[in-house]
Design a protein around this motif. Sequence first.
Motif, PDB file in Angstrom:
ATOM      1  N   ALA A   1       0.799  -1.144   0.071  1.00 44.30           N
ATOM      2  CA  ALA A   1      -0.182  -0.005  -0.072  1.00 44.30           C
ATOM      3  C   ALA A   1       0.860   1.259  -0.165  1.00 44.30           C
ATOM      4  CB  ALA A   1      -1.025   0.158   1.085  1.00 44.30           C
ATOM      5  N   VAL A   2       1.931   1.246   0.606  1.00 44.27           N
ATOM      6  CA  VAL A   2       2.959   2.233   0.964  1.00 44.27           C
ATOM      7  C   VAL A   2       3.785   2.193  -0.243  1.00 44.27           C
ATOM      8  CG1 VAL A   2       2.099   3.200   3.086  1.00 44.27           C
ATOM      9  CG2 VAL A   2       4.097   1.623   2.597  1.00 44.27           C
ATOM     10  N   LEU A   3       4.305   1.131  -0.787  1.00 47.75           N
ATOM     11  CA  LEU A   3       5.312   1.072  -1.708  1.00 47.75           C
ATOM     12  C   LEU A   3       4.958   1.575  -3.044  1.00 47.75           C
ATOM     13  CD1 LEU A   3       8.168  -0.044  -2.197  1.00 47.75           C
ATOM     14  CD2 LEU A   3       7.243  -2.080  -2.871  1.00 47.75           C
ATOM     15  N   ALA A   4       3.414   1.527  -3.241  1.00 45.18           N
ATOM     16  CA  ALA A   4       2.965   1.714  -4.681  1.00 45.18           C
ATOM     17  C   ALA A   4       3.228   3.219  -4.971  1.00 45.18           C
ATOM     18  CB  ALA A   4       1.710   1.427  -4.789  1.00 45.18           C
ATOM     19  N   PRO A   5       2.938   4.192  -4.074  1.00 43.35           N
ATOM     20  CA  PRO A   5       3.323   5.491  -4.055  1.00 43.35           C
ATOM     21  C   PRO A   5       4.930   5.971  -4.638  1.00 43.35           C
ATOM     22  CG  PRO A   5       1.713   5.437  -2.429  1.00 43.35           C
ATOM     23  CD  PRO A   5       2.320   4.085  -2.631  1.00 43.35           C
ATOM     24  N   THR A   6       5.751   5.163  -3.735  1.00 39.51           N
ATOM     25  CA  THR A   6       6.966   5.227  -3.853  1.00 39.51           C
ATOM     26  C   THR A   6       7.717   5.054  -5.095  1.00 39.51           C
ATOM     27  OG1 THR A   6       7.245   5.131  -1.413  1.00 39.51           O
ATOM     28  CG2 THR A   6       9.235   4.689  -2.731  1.00 39.51           C
ATOM     29  N   VAL A   7       7.219   3.773  -5.872  1.00 38.93           N
ATOM     30  CA  VAL A   7       7.851   3.373  -6.999  1.00 38.93           C
ATOM     31  C   VAL A   7       6.969   3.962  -8.028  1.00 38.93           C
ATOM     32  CG1 VAL A   7       8.698   1.141  -5.900  1.00 38.93           C
ATOM     33  CG2 VAL A   7       6.438   1.257  -7.124  1.00 38.93           C
ATOM     34  N   GLY A   8       5.825   4.509  -7.920  1.00 40.17           N
ATOM     35  CA  GLY A   8       4.899   5.034  -9.034  1.00 40.17           C
ATOM     36  C   GLY A   8       5.657   6.052  -9.903  1.00 40.17           C
ATOM     37  N   PRO A   9       6.377   7.038  -9.250  1.00 39.43           N
ATOM     38  CA  PRO A   9       7.162   8.039 -10.250  1.00 39.43           C
ATOM     39  C   PRO A   9       8.220   7.073 -11.288  1.00 39.43           C
ATOM     40  CG  PRO A   9       6.843   9.151  -8.181  1.00 39.43           C
ATOM     41  CD  PRO A   9       6.570   7.539  -7.781  1.00 39.43           C
ATOM     42  N   ILE A  10       8.930   6.346 -10.695  1.00 40.87           N
ATOM     43  CA  ILE A  10      10.046   5.803 -11.423  1.00 40.87           C
ATOM     44  C   ILE A  10       9.441   4.908 -12.593  1.00 40.87           C
ATOM     45  CG2 ILE A  10      10.532   3.788  -9.973  1.00 40.87           C
ATOM     46  CD1 ILE A  10      13.304   4.263 -10.666  1.00 40.87           C
ATOM     47  N   VAL A  11       8.332   4.040 -12.146  1.00 42.65           N
ATOM     48  CA  VAL A  11       7.703   3.086 -13.177  1.00 42.65           C
ATOM     49  C   VAL A  11       7.100   3.855 -14.297  1.00 42.65           C
ATOM     50  CG1 VAL A  11       5.622   1.422 -13.237  1.00 42.65           C
ATOM     51  CG2 VAL A  11       7.262   1.501 -11.397  1.00 42.65           C
ATOM     52  N   GLY A  12       6.431   5.167 -13.663  1.00 42.09           N
ATOM     53  CA  GLY A  12       5.615   6.009 -14.799  1.00 42.09           C
ATOM     54  C   GLY A  12       6.671   6.452 -15.788  1.00 42.09           C
ATOM     55  N   GLY A  13       7.660   7.034 -15.143  1.00 37.05           N
ATOM     56  CA  GLY A  13       8.592   7.760 -16.131  1.00 37.05           C
ATOM     57  C   GLY A  13       9.391   6.848 -16.867  1.00 37.05           C
TER      58      GLY A  13
ATOM     59  N   PHE B   1      -6.130   9.143   9.473  1.00 38.99           N
ATOM     60  CA  PHE B   1      -6.346  10.124   8.803  1.00 38.99           C
ATOM     61  C   PHE B   1      -5.005  10.975   8.772  1.00 38.99           C
ATOM     62  CE2 PHE B   1      -7.380  14.619   9.288  1.00 38.99           C
ATOM     63  CZ  PHE B   1      -8.322  14.985   8.231  1.00 38.99           C
ATOM     64  N   VAL B   2      -4.376  11.234   9.946  1.00 40.02           N
ATOM     65  CA  VAL B   2      -2.988  11.942  10.162  1.00 40.02           C
ATOM     66  C   VAL B   2      -1.898  11.350   9.306  1.00 40.02           C
ATOM     67  CG1 VAL B   2      -1.129  12.777  11.539  1.00 40.02           C
ATOM     68  CG2 VAL B   2      -3.773  12.842  12.302  1.00 40.02           C
ATOM     69  N   LEU B   3      -1.894   9.989   9.118  1.00 41.15           N
ATOM     70  CA  LEU B   3      -0.984   9.271   8.452  1.00 41.15           C
ATOM     71  C   LEU B   3      -1.121   9.562   7.011  1.00 41.15           C
ATOM     72  CD1 LEU B   3       1.365   7.219   8.182  1.00 41.15           C
ATOM     73  CD2 LEU B   3      -0.387   5.493   8.140  1.00 41.15           C
ATOM     74  N   GLY B   4      -2.476   9.933   6.625  1.00 43.80           N
ATOM     75  CA  GLY B   4      -2.467  10.160   5.103  1.00 43.80           C
ATOM     76  C   GLY B   4      -2.107  11.373   4.652  1.00 43.80           C
ATOM     77  N   ILE B   5      -2.120  12.429   5.760  1.00 43.64           N
ATOM     78  CA  ILE B   5      -1.661  13.678   5.404  1.00 43.64           C
ATOM     79  C   ILE B   5      -0.127  13.467   5.279  1.00 43.64           C
ATOM     80  CG2 ILE B   5      -1.128  15.970   6.557  1.00 43.64           C
ATOM     81  CD1 ILE B   5      -3.715  15.730   8.141  1.00 43.64           C
ATOM     82  N   GLY B   6       0.503  12.664   6.012  1.00 46.58           N
ATOM     83  CA  GLY B   6       1.937  12.636   5.826  1.00 46.58           C
ATOM     84  C   GLY B   6       2.343  11.913   4.921  1.00 46.58           C
ATOM     85  N   LEU B   7       1.656  10.635   4.421  1.00 45.29           N
ATOM     86  CA  LEU B   7       2.063  10.125   3.386  1.00 45.29           C
ATOM     87  C   LEU B   7       1.948  10.477   2.089  1.00 45.29           C
ATOM     88  CD1 LEU B   7       0.816   6.269   4.179  1.00 45.29           C
ATOM     89  CD2 LEU B   7       3.200   7.114   4.258  1.00 45.29           C
ATOM     90  N   PHE B   8       0.554  11.159   1.868  1.00 46.60           N
ATOM     91  CA  PHE B   8       0.300  12.017   0.491  1.00 46.60           C
ATOM     92  C   PHE B   8       0.941  13.057   0.569  1.00 46.60           C
ATOM     93  CE2 PHE B   8      -3.190   8.709   0.900  1.00 46.60           C
ATOM     94  CZ  PHE B   8      -3.859   8.872  -0.246  1.00 46.60           C
TER      95      PHE B   8
ATOM     96  N   LEU C   1     -11.053   5.100   4.155  1.00 44.48           N
ATOM     97  CA  LEU C   1     -11.438   6.180   3.698  1.00 44.48           C
ATOM     98  C   LEU C   1     -10.931   7.423   4.673  1.00 44.48           C
ATOM     99  CD1 LEU C   1     -13.520   8.113   2.260  1.00 44.48           C
ATOM    100  CD2 LEU C   1     -15.267   7.630   4.128  1.00 44.48           C
ATOM    101  N   MET C   2     -10.565   7.181   5.937  1.00 39.15           N
ATOM    102  CA  MET C   2     -10.027   8.217   6.719  1.00 39.15           C
ATOM    103  C   MET C   2      -8.590   8.636   6.321  1.00 39.15           C
ATOM    104  SD  MET C   2     -12.403   9.151   8.659  1.00 39.15           S
ATOM    105  CE  MET C   2     -11.475  10.512   9.884  1.00 39.15           C
ATOM    106  N   ARG C   3      -7.755   7.749   5.823  1.00 37.76           N
ATOM    107  CA  ARG C   3      -6.581   7.782   5.341  1.00 37.76           C
ATOM    108  C   ARG C   3      -6.542   8.615   3.798  1.00 37.76           C
ATOM    109  NH1 ARG C   3      -4.569   3.071   5.875  1.00 37.76           N
ATOM    110  NH2 ARG C   3      -4.939   2.348   3.531  1.00 37.76           N
ATOM    111  N   ASN C   4      -7.810   8.440   3.117  1.00 39.11           N
ATOM    112  CA  ASN C   4      -7.784   8.962   1.659  1.00 39.11           C
ATOM    113  C   ASN C   4      -8.169  10.467   2.063  1.00 39.11           C
ATOM    114  OD1 ASN C   4      -7.237   6.511   0.845  1.00 39.11           O
ATOM    115  ND2 ASN C   4      -8.430   7.032  -1.112  1.00 39.11           N
ATOM    116  N   LEU C   5      -9.037  10.581   2.986  1.00 40.66           N
ATOM    117  CA  LEU C   5      -9.649  12.080   3.387  1.00 40.66           C
ATOM    118  C   LEU C   5      -8.514  12.927   3.868  1.00 40.66           C
ATOM    119  CD1 LEU C   5     -13.181  11.523   4.630  1.00 40.66           C
ATOM    120  CD2 LEU C   5     -12.522  12.263   2.382  1.00 40.66           C
ATOM    121  N   GLY C   6      -7.673  12.265   4.695  1.00 40.50           N
ATOM    122  CA  GLY C   6      -6.341  12.942   5.338  1.00 40.50           C
ATOM    123  C   GLY C   6      -5.588  13.200   4.423  1.00 40.50           C
ATOM    124  N   GLY C   7      -5.374  12.459   3.187  1.00 45.15           N
ATOM    125  CA  GLY C   7      -4.225  12.794   2.209  1.00 45.15           C
ATOM    126  C   GLY C   7      -5.032  14.000   1.385  1.00 45.15           C
TER     127      GLY C   7
END
Length: 514
Positions: free
Chosen positions: A151-163, A282-289, A407-413
Amino acid sequence: MLRADRHPTEPAQIATWLGFGAMCIGMFMAILDVQIVATSLPNIQAALKIAPDRMSWVQTAYLIAEVIAIPLTGMLMRILTMRWLFVAATAIFTIASVGCAASGSFTELIAWRIVQGLAGGTLIPAVFAAVFLLFDQSRQGIATTLAGVLAVLAPTVGPIVGGWITETYSWHWLFLINVVPGVVAIAVAATVLPRAAMQMGLVRRIDWLSLAMLAVALGALEIALKEAPQRGWTSGLGIGLLSLAVISGTGFVRRSLSTATPIVDLRNFASRSFAVGCLLSFVLGIGLFGSVYLMPVFLAFVRGHDALEIGTIMLVTGVVQLLMAPLAVALEQRADARLLTGLGFAVFATGLAMSGFQTSRTDGAEMFWPQVVRGLAIMFCLLPPTRLALGALAPERVPDASGLFNLMRNLGGAIGLALIDTVIYTRGPQHAADLVARLQTGDADAARFIGIPEAMITALPSGPIDPASMAMLAPLLEKASLTMAINEAWLMIALLTLVALMCVPFAQRRGQRT
């Protein structure tokens, strides 16, 4: 509701892990899709001749649909069962991915992105619900770790995979890469996930007015959070959308609490641990996103890196997180979840704050250690709070609760990104004006921060800066002021993460079930 056998046979254990692995693949696809598409929006814009002011809707349409679908996961799981919900959602997501790749216009692409978001939104909470429905307590830590890492690796590798995809192939493959994993996940899940009887009769008991209120509230809130930082929080559009979200949301809450069969069971918040876990999510969503957003903004607009270079620099957090996963599992099964949660959020806040002192010359080397610190903390911010939130609930309450928790994590983000954009849009120009004023007084520290060569600093005259010099300084000044605004955003989300520690002692001890 389905519950894992306390003494499963070896073949049954293997089948359960295979089915859960298939679900994790589907979840990873849904999360990764958002990130890799973000890296190639300019390519999609050029190919489909999309107006620049409409381009962000390629992402916004997906995110709005996703956030509406997430809390509906519990209801859909009761109707379709976990097995068929996952199979149906993954199939629809895969078909919609092909539709996105085949789109020849902006309208087609947006329509398919909405379908993608509706399907993908159910996959994340379904996986976290499966942790507590498929496994006994001795295996839940490992299952949560597997889901959490992905769940948290996908956002990390996303930019390099997309690029890499964009540079090597074409934008169509950003969507087509979902096809093979999607087909494999569908085949495995349909074969090995536990079978249960569908309850289609529940469809007749759906409160359609509540469903409409929920969709309007979440959709209006998402659009408001997207538009308000640029248009202003007190603009007509911002106030109108936020008012609509509050009115619809209030109506949804009142109806949900007054019916015996709500679409989303908000009474889960009566569990103190669940409420604390949701606040932490919720707060983790703010930090991760927030961290995944701020790093590319800085590296692209201040340092001038392309998508592939940005992805390479951002891999550090993902690698450290993977290395920490075994230790996190071992400690999570032995130590008090509240203690681990407190430790995780304290370290994560430290890692966020370490990025709040950058200059316009900061690059990958200086960003290494803040990423390491955040990578050390992430699993402890995810695993123990998940157990606090879902582990104390009765099995039949887990699907609804998982939807609310995610949902709370996404809303936090979403709220975190809106706050970050507000800081950047409002504080950036103020910092630029302040730096100019300091230059006019001969402030050498301001000149160094802007990046003026040392040999020129002593030659800077006091007083107004002439137009020619201002034109020459403008690019450096813009980067310096953006850096200062980004630093304030880093410190803001670090402070919010630190404040979340205050609620941890209110969670219940392990073993207290509600």
